[in-house]
Design an enzyme around this catalytic site. Sequence first.
Site, PDB file in Angstrom:
ATOM      1  N   CYS A   1       1.019  -1.255  -0.016  1.00 25.29           N
ATOM      2  CA  CYS A   1      -0.120   0.001   0.056  1.00 25.29           C
ATOM      3  C   CYS A   1       0.899   1.238   0.001  1.00 25.29           C
ATOM      4  O   CYS A   1       1.607   1.494   0.902  1.00 25.29           O
ATOM      5  CB  CYS A   1      -0.965  -0.138   1.005  1.00 25.29           C
ATOM      6  SG  CYS A   1      -1.976   1.566   1.162  1.00 25.29           S
TER       7      CYS A   1
ATOM      8  N   CYS B   1      -0.357   4.028   2.612  1.00 22.44           N
ATOM      9  CA  CYS B   1      -0.841   3.830   3.791  1.00 22.44           C
ATOM     10  C   CYS B   1      -0.390   2.483   4.452  1.00 22.44           C
ATOM     11  O   CYS B   1       0.581   2.103   4.207  1.00 22.44           O
ATOM     12  CB  CYS B   1      -2.066   4.664   4.384  1.00 22.44           C
ATOM     13  SG  CYS B   1      -3.621   4.162   3.404  1.00 22.44           S
ATOM     14  N   SER B   2      -1.490   1.610   4.760  1.00 19.43           N
ATOM     15  CA  SER B   2      -1.183   0.436   5.290  1.00 19.43           C
ATOM     16  C   SER B   2      -2.354  -0.593   5.028  1.00 19.43           C
ATOM     17  O   SER B   2      -2.569  -1.254   5.798  1.00 19.43           O
ATOM     18  CB  SER B   2      -0.777   0.588   6.582  1.00 19.43           C
ATOM     19  OG  SER B   2      -1.910   1.002   7.590  1.00 19.43           O
ATOM     20  N   CYS B   3      -3.055  -0.184   3.869  1.00 16.18           N
ATOM     21  CA  CYS B   3      -4.294  -0.881   3.601  1.00 16.18           C
ATOM     22  C   CYS B   3      -3.753  -2.494   3.426  1.00 16.18           C
ATOM     23  O   CYS B   3      -2.964  -2.734   2.824  1.00 16.18           O
ATOM     24  CB  CYS B   3      -5.195  -0.607   2.287  1.00 16.18           C
ATOM     25  SG  CYS B   3      -5.491   1.102   2.413  1.00 16.18           S
TER      26      CYS B   3
HETATM   27 CO   LIG Z   1      -3.778   2.221   2.026  1.00  8.07          CO
END
Ligand SMILES: [Co+2]
Length: 232
Positions: A131, A134-136
């Site tokens: 991602c 961010c951190s999906c």
């Molecule tokens: Co994300």
Amino acid sequence: MDGTRRGFLKAAVTAAGAAVTPDRAHARDSVQNQAVPSDLTLRVKSLESLLLEKGLVDRAALDALIDTMEHKVGPRNGARVVARAWIDPAYKKRLLENAPAAIAELGYNSGQGEHMLVVENGPKVHNLIVCTLCSCYPWPVLGLPPVWYKSAPYRSRAVIDPRGILREFGTQLAEDVEVRVWDSTAELRYLVLPERPAGTEKMTEEQLAALITRDAMVGVAKVTLPPSGGNA
Ligand SMILES: [Co+2]
């Protein structure tokens, strides 16, 4: 692992707090995570705060617990999905066509995974998930994302130098293997269906699931047999 990987991981941890400007899709994800946490997230957060406040656990013990969530509990769901796909061609077809529905067949249908795409590795194709903003991450099948997945070095280098990242995780790919990088968003998250290793033909679904790691389902590693060749 070797020094290169340690260096990368150290840099990743150092940079994990670096500021990013998420786009709208990712911002929605962040808002969702922070402002309106899911019931489970909320309970975990409350418990964490309470335990730390009362001095009942220390940070190290908590980190160990989170590590367990990252490596063991969460990714075991994904491993069962992959093992089923390996032994059941009809299930695999459903998984590739409609991942959320096929994953829900096995009882995994929590939040952060309503829209998922499963991408299949093969002899000439290797898929890698990131991602970039961010951190999906596909929670129902992988649990919580590891620190390195959220780090700025991984997020940028997965796109500009995927083979370099793979090497640092100990994954060597032949030159003629195409690397496909999939950028996750709050709208669409990915899961890698790793290649089934040779020598596992006689293994049961349960034995296969035990071989499948989180890293293989993110695409930074391959599924391999243990050095002993397994006890199957
Ligand atoms: Co994300």
